[in-house]
Structure formats: C-alpha cells, structure tokens
Design an enzyme around this catalytic site. Structure first.
Site, PDB file in Angstrom:
ATOM      1  N   ASP A  21     123.866 163.584  49.905  1.00 20.90           N
ATOM      2  CA  ASP A  21     124.316 163.468  50.752  1.00 20.90           C
ATOM      3  C   ASP A  21     123.697 164.481  51.974  1.00 20.90           C
ATOM      4  O   ASP A  21     124.986 165.159  51.974  1.00 20.90           O
ATOM      5  CB  ASP A  21     125.827 162.876  51.095  1.00 20.90           C
ATOM      6  N   ASN A  23     124.377 164.697  55.074  1.00 16.86           N
ATOM      7  CA  ASN A  23     124.893 165.054  56.692  1.00 16.86           C
ATOM      8  C   ASN A  23     125.917 164.357  56.366  1.00 16.86           C
ATOM      9  O   ASN A  23     127.277 163.953  57.817  1.00 16.86           O
ATOM     10  CB  ASN A  23     124.171 163.544  57.437  1.00 16.86           C
ATOM     11  N   ASP A  25     128.519 161.784  54.857  1.00 19.86           N
ATOM     12  CA  ASP A  25     129.093 160.553  55.703  1.00 19.86           C
ATOM     13  C   ASP A  25     129.653 160.054  53.827  1.00 19.86           C
ATOM     14  O   ASP A  25     130.409 158.555  54.817  1.00 19.86           O
ATOM     15  CB  ASP A  25     128.078 159.960  56.530  1.00 19.86           C
ATOM     16  N   ASP A  29     121.395 159.566  51.573  1.00 21.31           N
ATOM     17  CA  ASP A  29     120.008 159.552  52.305  1.00 21.31           C
ATOM     18  C   ASP A  29     118.767 160.472  52.018  1.00 21.31           C
ATOM     19  O   ASP A  29     118.503 161.011  51.366  1.00 21.31           O
ATOM     20  CB  ASP A  29     120.598 160.126  53.743  1.00 21.31           C
ATOM     21  N   ASP A  98     110.254 151.093  47.100  1.00 28.16           N
ATOM     22  CA  ASP A  98     110.142 149.786  46.928  1.00 28.16           C
ATOM     23  C   ASP A  98     110.141 148.970  48.073  1.00 28.16           C
ATOM     24  O   ASP A  98     109.732 149.285  49.324  1.00 28.16           O
ATOM     25  CB  ASP A  98     112.012 149.343  46.755  1.00 28.16           C
ATOM     26  N   ASP A 200     109.539 144.122  43.764  1.00 28.83           N
ATOM     27  CA  ASP A 200     110.742 144.117  43.395  1.00 28.83           C
ATOM     28  C   ASP A 200     110.515 142.827  43.114  1.00 28.83           C
ATOM     29  O   ASP A 200     109.696 141.768  43.771  1.00 28.83           O
ATOM     30  CB  ASP A 200     112.319 144.083  44.717  1.00 28.83           C
ATOM     31  N   GLU A 263     107.970 144.599  38.523  1.00 28.27           N
ATOM     32  CA  GLU A 263     109.925 143.980  38.027  1.00 28.27           C
ATOM     33  C   GLU A 263     109.077 142.768  37.863  1.00 28.27           C
ATOM     34  O   GLU A 263     109.465 141.878  38.446  1.00 28.27           O
ATOM     35  CB  GLU A 263     110.433 144.482  38.836  1.00 28.27           C
ATOM     36  N   HIS A 322     118.697 150.762  37.646  1.00 24.69           N
ATOM     37  CA  HIS A 322     119.776 150.311  39.224  1.00 24.69           C
ATOM     38  C   HIS A 322     120.750 149.190  38.893  1.00 24.69           C
ATOM     39  O   HIS A 322     121.923 149.021  39.269  1.00 24.69           O
ATOM     40  CB  HIS A 322     119.777 151.008  40.721  1.00 24.69           C
ATOM     41  N   ASP A 323     120.188 148.650  38.169  1.00 25.29           N
ATOM     42  CA  ASP A 323     121.003 147.567  38.064  1.00 25.29           C
ATOM     43  C   ASP A 323     121.402 147.198  36.336  1.00 25.29           C
ATOM     44  O   ASP A 323     121.627 146.685  36.260  1.00 25.29           O
ATOM     45  CB  ASP A 323     119.640 146.537  37.935  1.00 25.29           C
TER      46      ASP A 323
END
Length: 526
Positions: A21, A23, A25, A29, A98, A200, A263, A322-323
C-alpha cells in the site's frame, strides 16, 4: 529479451490489493507494485501477472469489471499503470494483465443498457432467457458460488445468466458485436504496452445456444458445492469458444513478443488445457489439477505430464494462486513445516512448462486465518463454516517484522495480517542465506541457467514412493531431479553416476546411491 520469453519462464502473480500500500489507505495499489520492483527483479522472475485493477464495485474484488479501459481509483490511474509498464520493461521484465471477458459487473454500462428493454442496441449482449411456463429459470444451471445461475430482471421480465455472482452477468459471445467489443478492449491494452493476457475462466465465454439442462453427476467424498453435482456439458467449454480464441490470437500476434495464457476450469484438466493451447489458439494454459487435488503424491505429479500427449501444446503450472488454499497447508496440513514448503518450491521450479509463482509463496507463507467477522470474500461468507473461502490466501504480504501491519500499510488493511506471517517477513528472511526466500531465488536462478530445466522434455524414472524422480533433457544436457515428498529419510540407487547441482535442498549422492532426508531433493547432471 527473447521473443518467447514466456516459454519455460517464471511469472510472479501479484494480487495488487494485498501486495503493498503506497498511499496508506489499507489497500495495495499500482504504486505499491512499482515501489517493490527491485524485490521482484531480485527474485529472478521473467515477468509479473497483475490481477485485476480495473474499475469495479468490488463485489468479487475486481473480477466484476465495470469499465474495461481504465484503472480503479483505489489502485491509481492509467498514468500510474503506464509508469509501471515502463518501470517493468526498464527492469528487463514483462507484464501480463488479467482480462475478464466471460462476464462484467452489473454496473457496467453495457449491462445497464441491455437490461432496459429487449430491443435496445445492446439487448443481445448478455445471456437472457424467458421463464419456463411455471415461472422458473430456463434450465438447471448452477452458479459456482451456489444457487441458480439465473436471476430475474423485472425490467426485461427475463432471466439473465451468471456463472458466478448475480452481480456478474455473463456476456453473450454468440453476438458478433460482443466479440468485436472485447477484441477492441484487448487491442487497447496491447497498445499500452502490456506483454500479454491471463484470460480468466477462458473456457466460459460461450454457453449452449439451446440452453439445455446439464446432466447430473455424482460428487463423491467430502464437502462439495452444488456446482459439483452436474456435468457441465452446456454452460462452459463450447466449441465456439475456440473459434473466438483464434480471433484473439490473431490480434495478439500482430504485436511482437506477446503471449496469452488461459485459466481452464474443467474436470478434464489436461485434455482441456491441450485443446486450448496450440498455434491457432492460445500460447499456453494452466488448469487446476495441482490447485484442486490433494494429497500430494508422485502419481498426481506424474499424471499431469504423462497425460500431456501433445508436442505442440505448451503447459503452465502453479501450486498456489488467489483462489485456493496456499499450497503449504493444502498439501501439508496446518502443521506443515517450512522444509515441506521449500521442497514444494524446489519441485515447482523443475517442472516442464511455464511456472506461475503466487506472491508470498516465495516466503513459504501458510494459509492465513481470517475470523468470520473479517471475511470479505463472498464465496467464503456463503459457504462458511465448511469453507473460509479465498481470503486466507489473499492477506497482505508481510514486508517487515515488529512494525504496524507488517509494513504493508500504516492504515488498517482490508484483510488482517496473520501474526505467523510477520514472523517470516521479507525483512526477516533477508538476514539469512538459507531462508526460504533466498532458496527460492536459488531455485529460479538454477532453472534460468539450465536450458534442460527451462525448455527440456520430461521423462519419469521409477523410484520408491514417496519419492518422485524425472529426467529433464535438452539437446545433450540431462538433469535428473529427485524429491522426497514425505518426512522420512529415503535411500535408493539410481541408474548411473552424475554430478550434483547445488540446489539448496538437503540431499546426498554417493556413487549411485541417493540419500534424501525428509522433504529433501537433489539435482544430478548426468
């Protein structure tokens, strides 16, 4: 940089929300990716795959795209993306992004127009169908996230199809205008300098024109979602899919040195991947054979390659993404050792194909625990408590030890940092030559420097279970790779004497006798 840079290369997957991160928040990013490029470069990878960063309501955290040609403000701007592309190329790496073509967000302007009436300019851009006489949906298709794959729209007085969330309506690729619009999206990003696309759910673009019912399937053993109780003959993997991918390949080939990786979500893991990977279709494809199946056995690894019968098709492999649950836990259980995680990394980097390394895998991260009240993933919330969903593999990267949020952000992160992760942070592991991070760098370096590992054929040698052994051969170079998949020492003989290649895993060779400690491994040049 080589025109076929991707063939046999290592590509590092970045999930931007959780990488760094810049910035403060609480959400990672594009600036965070740029800030950590030296780290990525020092891994020795050939390129990065950037998970979605496009405008989105974030119902499925970016896989519900509401604008295909922009950057969501939470991640930065198009200017930030262009800067990142320049930085990546300047570092001698490539960047693929992606592309989510199967469906959009229900907030996408295309869908907002399509749902207004049955006769507007985009009325056929999505999969719409009339209700059955009893008012029910047109067929028995089921969403991957549970429930029917159809939602009723009161304005059109029709059902629309969604393989995933109801907020993710499926595009109708039978419509030529949809195909053209998607090709224009791809061209826009290629013009911006991306080196390729990760597509994807690339076999989900088309459904059966007749909307026929899927036949039932018996799902055996353990916990299963409703989706697993059907044979998905009509809601995915239609023949027209390959025709469109041929059009996409023609477009991509107009740009030098670009690539596409599909994928593939299918029960026919290897067969479907070969089908989608050819000079007429995509450059390579990865499937869920290693991501969905357990336990780890020599048979599982061998099946991936012994079933791969095409010389023209080039495979890709990953152990984590990530899945799915991080591989250290998925194959080793909650108490899996760091030695087990290191053996998996060593094994992955010797396989034939293009390798995808998921962020944090190089640290040996276990699956993070995320309490129910902190869950963000709609899949996890839907299937709790049998499944905690995908949040446990998506928590922030631990950059530092003993500081707020492990150095990811000074604000509260969108997902909590697991305290166990902080103990094996990047900062901590940089101190030790034999850390998992530094071993991963060595694994990648050995792969990069040996054409037999990067490009060679693969042929298996019969050795006692639970060891696995295979030859990687390119021209006159032959490397024998042997790994002990369990936690007991193994001793056995190999056919001939060779020279050990330093590889960072425990293993010894004495004449023709190999000794592998628990989770050991050895590379031998013959």
């Amino acid at each position: 940089m080589d025109a076929e840079w991707w063939r046999g290369g290592v590509i590092y997957q970045i999930y931007p929300r959780s990488f760094f991160d810049s910035n403060n928040d609480g959400v990672g990013d594009l600036g965070g990716v740029a800030a950590k490029l030296d780290y990525i470069k020092n891994l020795g990878v050939d390129g990065i795959w950037l998970s979605p960063f496009f405008p989105s309501p974030m119902k499925d955290f970016g896989y519900d795209v509401s604008h295909y040609r922009d950057v969501d403000p939470i991640f930065g701007s198009v200017m930030d993306f262009d800067h990142l592309v320049d930085r990546v190329h300047g570092a001698g790496m490539r960047i693929i992004i992606d592309q989510v073509y199967s469906h959009t967000s229900d907030k996408h302007p295309w869908f907002e127009e399509s749902r207004l009436s049955r006769d507007n300019s985009k009325s056929d851009w999505y999969v719409w169908a009339n209700a059955k006489p009893d008012g029910g949906p047109p067929n028995n298709w089921i969403s991957l996230f549970g429930g029917q794959a159809w939602s009723w729209d009161t304005r059109r007085k029709q059902y629309y199809m969604h393989n995933f969330l109801s907020e993710q309506p499926d595009l109708n690729f039978h419509c030529e205008e949809v195909q053209q619009a998607i090709l224009e999206v791809a061209d826009w990003w290629l013009e911006r300098g991306v080196d390729g696309f990760r597509l994807d759910v690339a076999n989900f673009y088309y459904c059966d024109r007749e909307l026929r019912d899927n036949p039932p399937k018996r799902a055996e053993g353990g916990y299963h979602r409703p989706y697993t109780h059907q044979q998905h003959l009509y809601d995915r993997s239609q023949p027209e899919n390959l025709v469109f991918l041929g059009k996409l390949r023609k477009l991509v080939d107009q740009y030098p040195d670009r690539m596409t990786v599909a994928e593939i979500g299918s029960d026919s893991y290897v067969q479907r991947s070969m089908e989608y990977t050819s000079p007429q279709h995509l450059h390579t494809a990865y499937n869920f054979l290693f991501l969905e199946n357990a336990p780890l056995t020599p048979r599982l690894i061998r099946s991936a390659f012994e079933d791969w019968s095409s010389d023209d098709a080039w495979p890709s492999w990953s152990f984590s993404n990530h899945d799915v649950i991080r591989v250290r836990d998925r194959w080793g259980g909650q108490d899996a050792s760091i030695e087990f995680a290191e053996m998996l990394l060593g094994l992955l980097m010797t396989l034939r194909g293009t390798i995808f390394l998921y962020q944090g895998e190089e640290l040996g991260l276990p699956q993070a625990y995320v309490p129910f009240d902190k869950l963000q993933d709609p899949e996890g919330i839907r299937f709790w408590p049998e499944s905690l969903g995908r949040d446990g593999c998506r928590t922030p990267i631990p950059w530092r030890t003993g500081v707020q949020n492990a150095g990811f952000s000074s604000a509260e992160p969108w997902l909590p940092v697991d305290p166990r992760h902080e103990e094996i942070s990047v900062e901590y592991q940089e101190q030790f030559e034999d850390s998992t991070l530094n071993k991963t760098r060595q694994f990648i370096e050995v792969r990069s420097e040996n054409p037999a590992l990067r490009l060679g054929t693969i042929r298996f040698l019969d050795v006692p279970d639970p060891a696995i052994a295979f030859f990687r051969e390119h021209e006159n170079d032959i490397i024998l790779c042997i790994f002990n998949l369990e936690d007991e020492e193994m001793v056995f003989d190999i056919p001939q004497i060779g020279t050990v290649i330093p590889y960072g895993l425990p293993g010894m060779l004495n004449n023709r006798t190999v000794t592998l400690p628990p989770f050991g491994g050895i590379l031998i040049r013959l």
